[in-house]
Design an enzyme around this catalytic site. Structure first.
Site, PDB file in Angstrom:
ATOM      1  N   HIS A  53       0.843  -1.195   0.000  1.00 24.62           N
ATOM      2  CA  HIS A  53       0.000   0.000   0.000  1.00 24.62           C
ATOM      3  C   HIS A  53       0.882   1.250   0.000  1.00 24.62           C
ATOM      4  O   HIS A  53       1.846   1.329   0.755  1.00 24.62           O
ATOM      5  CB  HIS A  53      -0.890  -0.023   1.252  1.00 24.62           C
ATOM      6  N   HIS A  80       2.485  11.156  -0.928  1.00 26.39           N
ATOM      7  CA  HIS A  80       1.530  10.738   0.101  1.00 26.39           C
ATOM      8  C   HIS A  80       1.666  11.713   1.265  1.00 26.39           C
ATOM      9  O   HIS A  80       2.349  11.451   2.247  1.00 26.39           O
ATOM     10  CB  HIS A  80       1.794   9.302   0.564  1.00 26.39           C
TER      11      HIS A  80
END
Length: 305
Positions: A14, A91
């Site tokens: 992920h 991110h």
């Protein structure tokens, strides 16, 4: 070798690129206004906290590949105000240039034959049409003949995929490109919960629905922190506060899975090195290929050097 790809359990990471983030760069355009405001006030202290909660992996692309990971979850962005069309992983904070990561993956594939890798570009931020065209051209330049053309998912066999890269590109800019698979071919339902029991119930429910889509399927075996979660575990971070204590429960679910029409396909995890995640997922293939041992090459060739 008539072995349908829809049934292979594939280990996945992920936010695969988040093993490094740049604390010196501005906060990414994927963040909400209040986060940017807090960073403007608390500066590097705020970025230290962001780093603890933005990083979901410790291993580089090469290390993940060597450990058995074959699907990469990718979020990308330009740097607003930066000249040119350079694209970065993102991110919360910016990561490496996308080109550097792609080159690492391609170098691995060049060295290791009979491998299949899935690249899922599922979030794009601050990207104009020119940025998208730049990235698509980059993918073609880096991987060349390794890129797998779009086909009917149910009809793809293992032999068809050897030494291929499947790129899923969730943006209309790639619709006319025969080697950019649409995002609709790889649904990845997201539980959006901090509770492991709720997560497992969600994973079971969505697996039960996957057959009607006739596509690849990603089971996101991950927990997502809320604002209050981050506040409670501020200095401990994602790994220490949320992931480690819930991994045993999540891994029990993974170990109990079966491949097949209503079974698992791609399973995603945070911090894939904390437990024997990749091998646990790979071993699920034994339930399908007990009499077809050559299919193990999809994942195991990299361990034979």
């Amino acid at each position: 070798f008539p072995f349908n790809n829809l049934f292979w359990p594939v280990p996945s990471s992920h936010d695969s690129f988040s093993f490094w983030v740049d604390e010196q760069a501005p906060v990414g355009p994927d963040q909400k206004a209040y986060v940017k405001h807090l960073v403007a006030i608390f500066r590097f202290l705020a970025k230290k906290v962001m780093k603890k909660w933005s990083m979901t992996q410790n291993l580089t692309f090469r290390e993940q590949l060597e450990g058995g990971i074959r699907y990469f979850d990718l979020r990308v962005s330009s740097k607003p105000g930066e000249p040119g069309h350079e694209i970065y992983f993102i991110h919360g904070l910016f990561g490496h240039k996308v080109r550097d990561g792609l080159n690492d993956i391609n170098n691995f594939l060049t060295k290791h034959k009979k491998e299949v890798v899935f690249l899922d570009f599922n979030h794009h931020y601050a990207m104009s049409e020119e940025h998208h065209h730049y990235l698509i051209k980059m993918l073609k330049d880096v991987f060349g003949h390794k890129l797998c053309r779009i086909d009917v998912v149910e009809e793809i066999t293992l032999n068809y995929l050897w030494e291929d890269v499947l790129v899923f590109y969730h943006h209309p800019s790639a619709e006319s490109c025969p080697v950019m698979w649409p995002g609709s071919k790889i649904p990845a339902p997201w539980a959006n919960t901090t509770d492991a029991t709720d997560l497992i119930q969600f994973l079971e429910t969505t697996l039960g629905e996957r057959a009607k889509y006739g596509s690849f399927h990603v089971s996101q075996a991950i927990l997502t922190p809320r604002v209050k979660t981050i506040a409670r575990g501020l200095v401990r971070g994602l790994r220490n506060y949320l992931v480690e204590k819930n991994l045993p429960t999540i891994m029990m679910w993974v170990e109990a899975q079966k491949p097949g029409v209503d079974g698992v396909n791609i399973i995603t995890s945070d911090f894939v090195e904390l437990v024997d995640f990749a091998n646990t997922v790979i071993k699920l293939n034994n339930l399908l290929i007990q009499d077809r041992p050559q299919a193990h090459d999809l994942f195991s060739d990299c361990h034979k050097d």
